[in-house]
Every structure is written in C-alpha cells, then in structure tokens.
Design a protein around this motif. Structure first.
Motif, short mmCIF file in Angstrom:
data_model
loop_
_atom_site.label_atom_id
_atom_site.label_comp_id
_atom_site.label_asym_id
_atom_site.label_seq_id
_atom_site.Cartn_x
_atom_site.Cartn_y
_atom_site.Cartn_z
N LEU A 52 41.77 20.37 43.25
CA LEU A 52 43.02 20.01 43.93
C LEU A 52 44.17 19.84 42.94
O LEU A 52 43.94 19.52 41.77
N ILE A 53 45.39 20.01 43.42
CA ILE A 53 46.58 19.75 42.61
C ILE A 53 46.95 18.27 42.76
O ILE A 53 46.94 17.74 43.86
N VAL A 54 47.27 17.63 41.63
CA VAL A 54 47.70 16.23 41.67
C VAL A 54 49.23 16.19 41.62
O VAL A 54 49.85 16.76 40.72
N ALA A 102 35.43 31.93 37.92
CA ALA A 102 36.82 32.37 37.96
C ALA A 102 37.70 31.45 37.11
O ALA A 102 37.41 30.28 36.98
N PRO A 103 38.80 31.99 36.52
CA PRO A 103 39.69 31.13 35.75
C PRO A 103 40.28 30.03 36.62
O PRO A 103 40.54 28.92 36.16
N SER A 104 40.52 30.31 37.88
CA SER A 104 40.93 29.29 38.82
C SER A 104 40.05 29.44 40.05
O SER A 104 40.12 30.44 40.75
N ILE A 154 49.47 32.86 34.35
CA ILE A 154 49.74 32.55 35.76
C ILE A 154 48.45 32.79 36.54
O ILE A 154 47.96 33.92 36.62
N LEU A 155 47.89 31.73 37.08
CA LEU A 155 46.65 31.84 37.84
C LEU A 155 46.95 32.18 39.30
O LEU A 155 46.12 32.76 39.99
N ARG A 156 48.12 31.75 39.75
CA ARG A 156 48.54 32.07 41.13
C ARG A 156 50.06 32.26 41.11
O ARG A 156 50.79 31.34 40.80
N VAL A 198 55.77 29.94 50.48
CA VAL A 198 54.52 30.24 49.76
C VAL A 198 54.31 29.13 48.74
O VAL A 198 55.25 28.44 48.34
N GLU A 199 53.06 28.96 48.29
CA GLU A 199 52.70 27.84 47.43
C GLU A 199 53.33 27.97 46.04
O GLU A 199 53.86 29.00 45.67
N SER A 200 53.15 26.88 45.28
CA SER A 200 53.69 26.82 43.92
C SER A 200 53.00 27.84 43.01
O SER A 200 51.88 28.28 43.27
O1 TXA Z 1 52.58 24.58 46.67
C1 TXA Z 1 51.47 24.11 46.44
O2 TXA Z 1 50.90 24.23 45.34
C2 TXA Z 1 50.76 23.34 47.57
C3 TXA Z 1 51.57 22.08 47.86
C4 TXA Z 1 50.93 21.22 48.90
O3 TXA Z 1 51.81 21.39 46.66
N1 TXA Z 1 49.41 23.04 47.24
C5 TXA Z 1 48.43 23.98 47.19
O4 TXA Z 1 47.17 23.47 46.90
O5 TXA Z 1 48.63 25.15 47.39
P1 TXA Z 1 45.83 24.31 47.12
O6 TXA Z 1 44.71 23.38 46.89
O7 TXA Z 1 45.87 24.98 48.42
O8 TXA Z 1 45.83 25.33 45.93
C6 TXA Z 1 45.66 24.86 44.62
C7 TXA Z 1 45.15 25.96 43.73
C8 TXA Z 1 43.71 26.29 44.07
O9 TXA Z 1 43.57 27.68 44.19
C9 TXA Z 1 42.92 25.77 42.86
O10 TXA Z 1 41.83 26.58 42.55
C10 TXA Z 1 43.96 25.77 41.76
O11 TXA Z 1 45.19 25.49 42.38
N2 TXA Z 1 43.66 24.71 40.79
C11 TXA Z 1 43.68 23.38 40.97
N3 TXA Z 1 43.28 22.72 39.87
C12 TXA Z 1 43.01 23.68 38.94
C13 TXA Z 1 42.53 23.65 37.58
N4 TXA Z 1 42.26 22.51 36.97
N5 TXA Z 1 42.36 24.82 36.95
C14 TXA Z 1 42.62 25.99 37.57
N6 TXA Z 1 43.08 26.08 38.85
C15 TXA Z 1 43.26 24.95 39.52
#
Ligand code: TXA
Ligand code: MG
Length: 351
Positions: free
Chosen positions: A66-68, A227-229, A195-197, A181-183
């Motif tokens: 999860l993203i913090v 996977a890297p992410s 850039i992972l995403r 779209v997400e961050s």
């Molecule tokens: O815009 C956004 O980023 C939204 C809003 C709510 O902030 N959040 C979001 O979270 O899209 P989520 O969980 O749907 O996507 C987070 C992505 C996931 O694909 C996860 O694998 C990656 O971020 N991620 C999280 N922690 C990571 C880490 N330590 N290393 C690599 N990838 C990570």
C-alpha cells in the motif's frame, strides 16, 4: 455495517465532518476519501489490524503493498530509513501532488503495509479534503485506490459505494477527482530512478526536476512477488466485460468495429470514443454501438480524467465488449495507455 456518506465541499470541507472521519481512522476504522487522482481507502498505517482490514474488504492479495499518505514531506523522516537527495528535490517541486516515491523503510512501518518489502511508498496528496483528513488524523494513512481489487479505480464516491458499500465505515464525497488516473510511482532506490507506474506526473517533468534520466517499466508483468512493483500485474483496472484496444486513429477503430460486429452478430459494442470521431463511423455500424464521449483526442489530461468513469459507465450499459483507441506514450498519454493495456490484459494494440 452501514457505510456513512459525508458530502463535503471539495475546496473547504466542514471541519466537524473531517474530525469525525479522522476519529474513525484513529480508532482503527476504514474511511474512503478523495485525492486529486482517485478515491483512496484509508486506514492508520501504524495500526496493523486496521491495515489488514483493507486487504479483506478490497479482496486484495497481501503481497500487494500500500501507499502511505502523509500531510507534510517531513513526515517521511519517521517512515523512511534514509531519504536520498532526490526525495527532497521532488518534495520541493512536486509535493503535494500526484507522485509516490519508493524509499527504504524503517522497522516501524508494519510489514502488512509493504507486503514485507524492505521499501515503503510515500505520497503527499494535494486534494484539500485529503490534506484536511491527514492533518486531523495526525497519523500516516495507508490508502490504496478504493475499489475492489482488479476493478477500475474510483473517480467518484458512487464508484466507491458500487464496490465497497457496507464493507467500510464511511466515504467523504467531494465529487469527481480532477486527475482521474493514479499517481506516478517512482522508485528512488535504483540508479537512475525507475517509474514503476506512469501516472499524474509525467516522465518529462520528473526528468526536468531531477536533472537525470528516468527509466520506465511499462511491460505488463506476471502476478507475484518477483515483479519490481508487485501491484503492476498484467490484468488490472478491468471492467466486467472484455476490453479491446485499437490503433489511435478513426480508420483503425472503424476497421476493428466492422470486424467485431461481423464476428458477433448479437454483440453490443461499447466505445470509448474521442469527441467528433462518431462522424467517421458508417451509420450502419453506429446503430449497434454504445458511445461514451471520451474527450478530445490529443488532450491526454481530459482522456485521463474520464477514463475510469467511461469504463464503468459502458459496463453498466451491458455491452458485450469495450473498444478503445490507444493513446501514444507521451505526457499523460503514457498513463492512459498503461491503464488501458492492463484493463485489456494486452501488451499492445490490435493492428
Ligand atoms: O493515486 C494514487 O496513487 C492512489 C491514491 C489513493 O493515492 N493510490 C493508489 O494505490 O493507486 P494502489 O494501492 O491502488 O496502488 C499502489 C501501487 C501498487 O501497484 C503497489 O504495488 C505499488 O503502488 N507499491 C506500493 N508500495 C510499493 C513498494 N514499496 N515498492 C514498489 N511498489 C509499491
Ligand atoms: Mg489500485
């Protein structure tokens, strides 16, 4: 469980409502809230039991971290083992904003948040409602997108309720999210950064701010921890009906549509249709389609804003397949392209 819906002003949310939502977070509950990208589903990131509930209600695999979310860049010091110079460069110019940075974590961040990775993803959102909530809660907030796992991300509170009503404590409804779209997730533990995403901040902007090359991992990767992410798996963001992608021009779309309708005489095709492209489609084809007016081709920001809304809307029209032209990998087009490829479970457009 009854899910509370609080309507709030997107610019100036009622402080009483924000305090109530923050108190639920601090007591271990789950609250969905708007960010400038998509709606997030928040829990106190330091409360492992609360974090685990997120995975249950979203039906999300535990290995997907999860993203913090933080309300000030300085909060990162309590969560990261060390912060590279690049973090502070990005913080100064792009935070708050649609950017997530991956850095080495401190042991205080629960393994449940990071899927046991040695890194943590940090983001300071710019939406006034998100910032007010984070400030009032006073704790870092773990928040994935507030959809069921694998579904298109929610850009409206209605989308959150469609997926999670009765499973979460509440949702702060501030209307549609401005970016859609997400961050952008950028890993600062690699050289150069990766850039992972792709997302709300473009590669071009990151390179300008950091003054270095930035790599992109775009190829869809297989499910699992290698996977890297971990979350960047091939099939994601998917509506309940198949998505098919075509080259980004009206002729490509018309040809594919003709073929589809020939193959599926009973089928009803949904189109994510750029504005004014309907005039290129022969009337006989138009009759058997359902259109979502996507926005001006070339205005990638507009197409990004309306992408998930369009996928969810077409799905509700009971179409048998969704057809969409694929934007080029430039600016915000890269993020739209990435989400469409994943929704389709494809690595490229149909020729
Ligand atoms: O815009 C956004 O980023 C939204 C809003 C709510 O902030 N959040 C979001 O979270 O899209 P989520 O969980 O749907 O996507 C987070 C992505 C996931 O694909 C996860 O694998 C990656 O971020 N991620 C999280 N922690 C990571 C880490 N330590 N290393 C690599 N990838 C990570
Ligand atoms: Mg998500």
């Amino acid at each position: 469980m009854v899910t509370k819906v609080w309507r709030v002003d997107p610019e100036a949310p009622d402080p009483c409502v924000i305090r109530e939502a923050a108190a639920i977070l601090c007591a271990g509950g789950l609250v969905a809230f708007p960010t400038e990208t998509v709606y997030g589903l928040g829990a106190n990131a330091l409360d492992e039991t609360a974090v685990r509930k997120i995975f249950v209600v979203k039906e999300r695999p535990l290995w997907d971290p999860l993203i913090v979310h933080i309300s000030r860049p300085e909060m990162a010091e309590r969560l990261a083992a060390s912060l590279p110079e690049a973090f502070w460069q990005l913080a100064e110019q792009l935070m708050p904003g649609p950017l997530t940075v991956v850095v080495r974590k401190r042991p205080t961040v629960p393994d449940a948040v990071t899927g046991s990775l040695p890194t943590v993803a940090l983001r300071m959102p710019s939406h006034p409602v998100a910032l007010a909530l984070l400030d009032a809660a006073g704790v870092p907030v773990a928040a994935p997108s507030a959809n069921r796992f694998g579904r298109p991300s929610p850009t409206r509170a209605e989308h959150v309720l469609a997926d999670l009503n009765g499973r979460i404590d509440g949702v702060l409804d501030a209307g549609p999210t401005p970016i859609g779209v997400e961050s952008t997730v950028v890993d600062l533990t690699t050289t150069p950064p990766t850039i992972l995403r792709p997302g709300g901040v473009t590669k071009e902007t990151l390179e300008a701010v950091l003054g270095t090359e930035v790599r992109v991992v775009t190829a869809p990767v297989k499910e699992g921890q290698s996977a890297p992410s971990p979350g960047m798996t091939a099939k994601h963001y998917a509506p309940a009906v198949p998505v098919l992608l075509v080259a980004g021009n009206p002729q490509g779309l018309t040809d594919c549509l003709q073929r589809l309708l020939d193959e599926q005489p009973q089928g009803r095709v949904g189109l994510l249709l750029p504005s004014h492209w309907a005039s290129y489609l022969p009337p006989a084809l138009r009759e058997r389609c359902c259109f979502f007016d996507w926005g001006a081709w070339g205005d990638w920001a507009e197409l990004a804003r309306r992408l998930f809304e369009g996928l969810r809307w077409l799905e509700r029209q009971r179409v048998t397949v969704i057809l969409a032209p694929l934007p080029p990998p430039e600016g915000l087009g890269l993020a739209v392209r990435d989400r469409l490829l994943k929704a389709a479970g494809q690595s490229d457009a149909v020729k």
